[in-house]
Scaffold this active site. Structure first.
Site, PDB file in Angstrom:
ATOM      1  N   CYS A 194      -2.977  15.539 -20.399  1.00 39.40           N
ATOM      2  CA  CYS A 194      -2.442  14.662 -21.448  1.00 39.40           C
ATOM      3  C   CYS A 194      -1.864  13.362 -20.893  1.00 39.40           C
ATOM      4  O   CYS A 194      -1.497  12.477 -21.659  1.00 39.40           O
ATOM      5  CB  CYS A 194      -1.380  15.395 -22.268  1.00 39.40           C
ATOM      6  SG  CYS A 194       0.186  15.661 -21.401  1.00 39.40           S
TER       7      CYS A 194
ATOM      8  N   HIS B  11      -1.189   1.636  -4.551  1.00 37.41           N
ATOM      9  CA  HIS B  11      -1.591   3.045  -4.529  1.00 37.41           C
ATOM     10  C   HIS B  11      -0.654   3.931  -5.341  1.00 37.41           C
ATOM     11  O   HIS B  11      -0.596   5.148  -5.133  1.00 37.41           O
ATOM     12  CB  HIS B  11      -1.656   3.541  -3.075  1.00 37.41           C
ATOM     13  CG  HIS B  11      -2.658   2.815  -2.241  1.00 37.41           C
ATOM     14  ND1 HIS B  11      -2.547   2.680  -0.868  1.00 37.41           N
ATOM     15  CD2 HIS B  11      -3.788   2.149  -2.591  1.00 37.41           C
ATOM     16  CE1 HIS B  11      -3.574   1.983  -0.417  1.00 37.41           C
ATOM     17  NE2 HIS B  11      -4.336   1.647  -1.441  1.00 37.41           N
TER      18      HIS B  11
ATOM     19  N   ASP C 289       6.271   4.834  -1.270  1.00 35.77           N
ATOM     20  CA  ASP C 289       7.663   5.276  -1.138  1.00 35.77           C
ATOM     21  C   ASP C 289       8.638   4.565  -2.065  1.00 35.77           C
ATOM     22  O   ASP C 289       9.811   4.932  -2.142  1.00 35.77           O
ATOM     23  CB  ASP C 289       8.139   5.137   0.311  1.00 35.77           C
ATOM     24  CG  ASP C 289       7.893   3.746   0.888  1.00 35.77           C
ATOM     25  OD1 ASP C 289       8.054   2.750   0.156  1.00 35.77           O
ATOM     26  OD2 ASP C 289       7.555   3.654   2.089  1.00 35.77           O
TER      27      ASP C 289
ATOM     28  N   ASN D 118       2.351  -6.589  13.444  1.00 30.89           N
ATOM     29  CA  ASN D 118       1.988  -5.185  13.589  1.00 30.89           C
ATOM     30  C   ASN D 118       2.196  -4.754  15.033  1.00 30.89           C
ATOM     31  O   ASN D 118       2.170  -5.574  15.950  1.00 30.89           O
ATOM     32  CB  ASN D 118       0.522  -4.964  13.195  1.00 30.89           C
ATOM     33  CG  ASN D 118       0.216  -3.527  12.838  1.00 30.89           C
ATOM     34  OD1 ASN D 118       0.979  -2.871  12.125  1.00 30.89           O
ATOM     35  ND2 ASN D 118      -0.908  -3.012  13.325  1.00 30.89           N
TER      36      ASN D 118
ATOM     37  N   THR E  87       0.076  -2.867   8.703  1.00 30.48           N
ATOM     38  CA  THR E  87      -1.106  -2.199   8.172  1.00 30.48           C
ATOM     39  C   THR E  87      -2.199  -2.173   9.218  1.00 30.48           C
ATOM     40  O   THR E  87      -2.318  -3.090  10.040  1.00 30.48           O
ATOM     41  CB  THR E  87      -1.621  -2.877   6.891  1.00 30.48           C
ATOM     42  OG1 THR E  87      -2.815  -2.222   6.444  1.00 30.48           O
ATOM     43  CG2 THR E  87      -1.919  -4.342   7.126  1.00 30.48           C
TER      44      THR E  87
ATOM     45  N   GLN F  79       0.830  -1.205   0.000  1.00 31.69           N
ATOM     46  CA  GLN F  79       0.000   0.000   0.000  1.00 31.69           C
ATOM     47  C   GLN F  79       0.864   1.253   0.000  1.00 31.69           C
ATOM     48  O   GLN F  79       0.338   2.358  -0.095  1.00 31.69           O
ATOM     49  CB  GLN F  79      -0.896   0.009   1.245  1.00 31.69           C
ATOM     50  CG  GLN F  79      -1.811  -1.199   1.362  1.00 31.69           C
ATOM     51  CD  GLN F  79      -2.494  -1.255   2.712  1.00 31.69           C
ATOM     52  OE1 GLN F  79      -3.421  -0.487   2.984  1.00 31.69           O
ATOM     53  NE2 GLN F  79      -2.041  -2.144   3.575  1.00 31.69           N
ATOM     54  N   ASN F  80       2.165   1.092   0.115  1.00 30.03           N
ATOM     55  CA  ASN F  80       3.069   2.229   0.284  1.00 30.03           C
ATOM     56  C   ASN F  80       3.399   2.889  -1.051  1.00 30.03           C
ATOM     57  O   ASN F  80       3.451   2.230  -2.086  1.00 30.03           O
ATOM     58  CB  ASN F  80       4.350   1.781   0.980  1.00 30.03           C
ATOM     59  CG  ASN F  80       4.073   1.206   2.362  1.00 30.03           C
ATOM     60  OD1 ASN F  80       3.042   1.496   2.957  1.00 30.03           O
ATOM     61  ND2 ASN F  80       4.978   0.393   2.857  1.00 30.03           N
TER      62      ASN F  80
END
Length: 355
Positions: free
Chosen positions: A186, A175, A131, A305, A268, A128-129
């Site tokens: 464009c 993402h 970076d 986590n 997450t 989901q990162n």
């Protein structure tokens, strides 16, 4: 779901935590087809804050821009482009985040995922990162080898003719990423350079160089002017569709058909609906694989986590490792030559082959 608290490992003796950890270690060593899903928590030790923790980006944004941002998530919602003040804050923040990412280094967790790949255990990582640290550690994030050709203008025919190797992409960026900018008109792409990051930090969207060039040419030949675009980060915001959503769906479907025998979810908050659906679907597939394999410890779903999962995940995860992601993965050897089956027995780990 068994909870394993890493801080309890310092307690001597054969604790429930150490016994459970040994089972997780066996599962990792026995796995031949592992899926990994990651969130912002795996990049915190690199210097990039997560989103929802008390010191995360959402909280920082509310403190830094109290007059514009009431909820940090608002700055990652596509509706922000309807509010000029929010646009200014968005661009300024993205410029700062780009600079932060430039300074970041890959973490032991990124290295762990890369090692899974090097040892033939990784089916794919879904992150989901934004970076791009997966790319920096050596995991291929492009969908095809000549992605520039596919992304270039007038490339529809090239895209149709492109033969895709579904094993080529090692890390799917769900993402998008902050390596690239894209024009709002464009759709021309360009690198998110240090110079452009400085422009972003001023809070003003920079114009698209291709649109400007076309506008100059139209003026020379006497044609009327057209709307020109601005550059924005090539990321997927809330209430936006991923431009490669269909392709990502086909990769996900392909991976499930390859019968994954291990799923590791790391860092997450389990808040995004699409991620929640993906994890549940992959978990069912992994648990089904336990009935088709004789390898010790196979068919496990592991959640790593700092914070415990919300309610409703007990039947999804077999193990919840509570603690720092880097600490956790350092306790998970990948390439043990032998995997214990039961008391006094062992077997060489089978080489990973796709069905």
């Amino acid at each position: 779901m068994q909870r394993l608290v890493l801080s309890e490992l310092s307690v001597s003796g054969d604790t429930e935590t150490s016994t459970g950890l040994a089972q997780v270690q066996r599962a990792v060593q026995a796995s031949q087809r592992c899926l990994v899903i990651t969130g912002a928590g795996i990049s915190v030790s690199s210097g990039i804050p997560d989103f929802r923790s008390p010191t995360g980006l959402f909280h920082q944004l509310k403190q830094k821009y109290p007059s514009s941002v009431t909820n940090g998530r608002d700055l990652f919602d596509a509706t922000l482009f309807h509010d000029a003040s929010m646009v200014n804050v968005f661009y300024s923040f993205m410029g700062e985040l780009r600079t932060l990412i430039d300074r970041a280094t890959c973490t032991p967790t990124h290295a762990f995922i890369k090692q899974l790949d090097e040892h033939g255990k990784l089916l794919r990582c879904y992150t989901q990162n934004i970076d791009s640290l997966e790319k920096r550690v050596g995991l291929e994030t492009a969908f095809v080898q000549d992605e520039d050709a596919v992304d270039s203008a007038d490339s529809a025919s090239k895209r149709r003719k492109q033969t895709m190797d579904k094993k080529f992409t090692r890390a799917v960026q769900l993402h998008g990423d902050l390596d690239t900018l894209i024009c709002t008109i464009c759709h021309t792409k360009c690198p998110f350079s240090h110079k452009l990051a400085l422009e972003f930090r001023e809070g003003t969207p920079p114009p698209c160089p291709r649109c400007k060039e076309i506008e100059v040419i139209r003026g020379i030949v006497g044609k009327r002017s057209q709307t020109t675009g601005v550059l924005r980060p090539d990321i997927v915001l809330y209430n936006e569709m991923h431009p490669q959503g269909e392709l990502i769906g086909s990769l996900n479907e392909y991976d499930l058909k390859r019968r994954p025998d291990l799923l590791i979810v790391i860092g997450t908050s389990l808040k995004i609906p699409g991620i929640k659906r993906m994890i549940r679907e992959m978990s069912r597939c992994v648990h089904d694989s336990a009935q088709r394999t004789q390898r010790a410890g196979a068919g496990k779903v592991i959640f790593i986590n700092r914070d415990e999962p919300p309610r409703g995940w007990d039947d999804v995860f077999d193990y919840f490792i509570e603690g720092d992601a880097d600490h956790a993965v350092n306790l998970l050897p990948i390439h043990g030559d032998k995997v214990a089956l039961n008391d006094g027995e062992s077997s060489s780990a089978e080489s990973g082959q796709d069905p």
